[in-house]
Design an enzyme around this catalytic site. Sequence first.
Site, PDB file in Angstrom:
ATOM      1  N   THR A 134       0.821  -1.207   0.000  1.00  0.00           N
ATOM      2  CA  THR A 134       0.000   0.000   0.000  1.00  0.00           C
ATOM      3  C   THR A 134       0.857   1.259   0.000  1.00  0.00           C
ATOM      4  O   THR A 134       2.002   1.248   0.465  1.00  0.00           O
ATOM      5  CB  THR A 134      -0.903   0.016   1.250  1.00  0.00           C
ATOM      6  OG1 THR A 134      -1.588   1.253   1.361  1.00  0.00           O
ATOM      7  CG2 THR A 134      -0.085  -0.184   2.519  1.00  0.00           C
ATOM      8  N   GLU A 136       0.216   3.641   1.907  1.00  0.00           N
ATOM      9  CA  GLU A 136       0.148   4.178   3.270  1.00  0.00           C
ATOM     10  C   GLU A 136       1.442   4.008   4.046  1.00  0.00           C
ATOM     11  O   GLU A 136       1.665   4.667   5.065  1.00  0.00           O
ATOM     12  CB  GLU A 136      -1.021   3.550   4.032  1.00  0.00           C
ATOM     13  CG  GLU A 136      -2.367   3.877   3.408  1.00  0.00           C
ATOM     14  CD  GLU A 136      -3.551   3.487   4.281  1.00  0.00           C
ATOM     15  OE1 GLU A 136      -3.453   3.619   5.509  1.00  0.00           O
ATOM     16  OE2 GLU A 136      -4.570   3.058   3.725  1.00  0.00           O
TER      17      GLU A 136
END
Length: 353
Positions: A134, A136
């Site tokens: 991801t 993130e």
Amino acid sequence: MSTILVTGGAGFIGANFIHYWLGLREGRVVNLDKLTYAGNPENLAKFEGGARHELVRGDIGDRALVSSLLRAHQPVAVINFAAESHVDRSITGPAAFVETNLLGTFALLDEVKAYWSGLEGDGRDAFRFLHVSTDEVYGSLGAEDAAFSETTPYAPNSPYSASKAGSDHLVRAYHHTYGLPVLTTNCSNNYGPFQFPEKLIPLIIHNALAGKPLPIYGDGLNVRDWLYVEDHCSAIARVLDKGKAGETYNVGGNSERQNIAVVHTLCDILDELAPRGAGSYKELITFVRDRPGHDRRYAIDPTKIRTDLAWEPSFTFEAGMRQTVRWYLDHQDWVQRVTSGAYREWVTTHYGH
């Protein structure tokens, strides 16, 4: 025909990838999935009983099971989608994220290394382990900051992103230490069919159709880059085919949007395709208290995957959103079974507890 081993293939992105892969490629997919709340065999009902897809209930941390699957099926690649992935759940229950995302990935890597070490010749050279991660892990951006590239330092801000960052580092280490031919993809926010309705887009669609409030964290100005899941699947296939072992590729949709703009787009499409009859769905928008540590902005710089692998997304944000809304409108039976938990009865009947 060659076989690939997919982990977490009954979840949102994994199931879409299996549909994409089997729709375009020869060969078989062995699908190892723990079938937690977000792993739904109904996502793969199209393949039930067929020879090209086998669903095995199990944990990537179960070394004996992983080893037996590798020996029995001799896959040419392993694609790891298996993960706990919802930030809100990681805040209230971080242990499960460390267990699956970090320790589970470690166990999987270790067994894959042992399998790969026993291969010879072309089979050893061609084998790949692709780890799906991801954006993130890179932390939060300011409004004027440059987008995340593959060299952006890691700065995870939630238990979810920290556990994924740890798994990324393990994958990298297994390449540099042992020579395991790995590939890593870090993607932006996905949306599309089969997404469990705890994430923003399916939650807004579900609540809107039920006449419930449409909750938006904080001021609604948090920015994400949105990637239609079919585009993500095509990027993974391209990285698997053409990516250089040991490399990371960031996958984005070229679609930065504030959360409030995403919800407005959804409401506009729903107003057109499934009108309320009494005003716009926008009247249901409700701002709620922000979640702890909410990252302000994510953005992907896709230069590397575009220049090195000639990949770009095919769907615009508007086209992907319309496809998504239509899918949920056409599959309200799926939504009802997921939100009521009825699909869990199938899991219990077929796989026990």
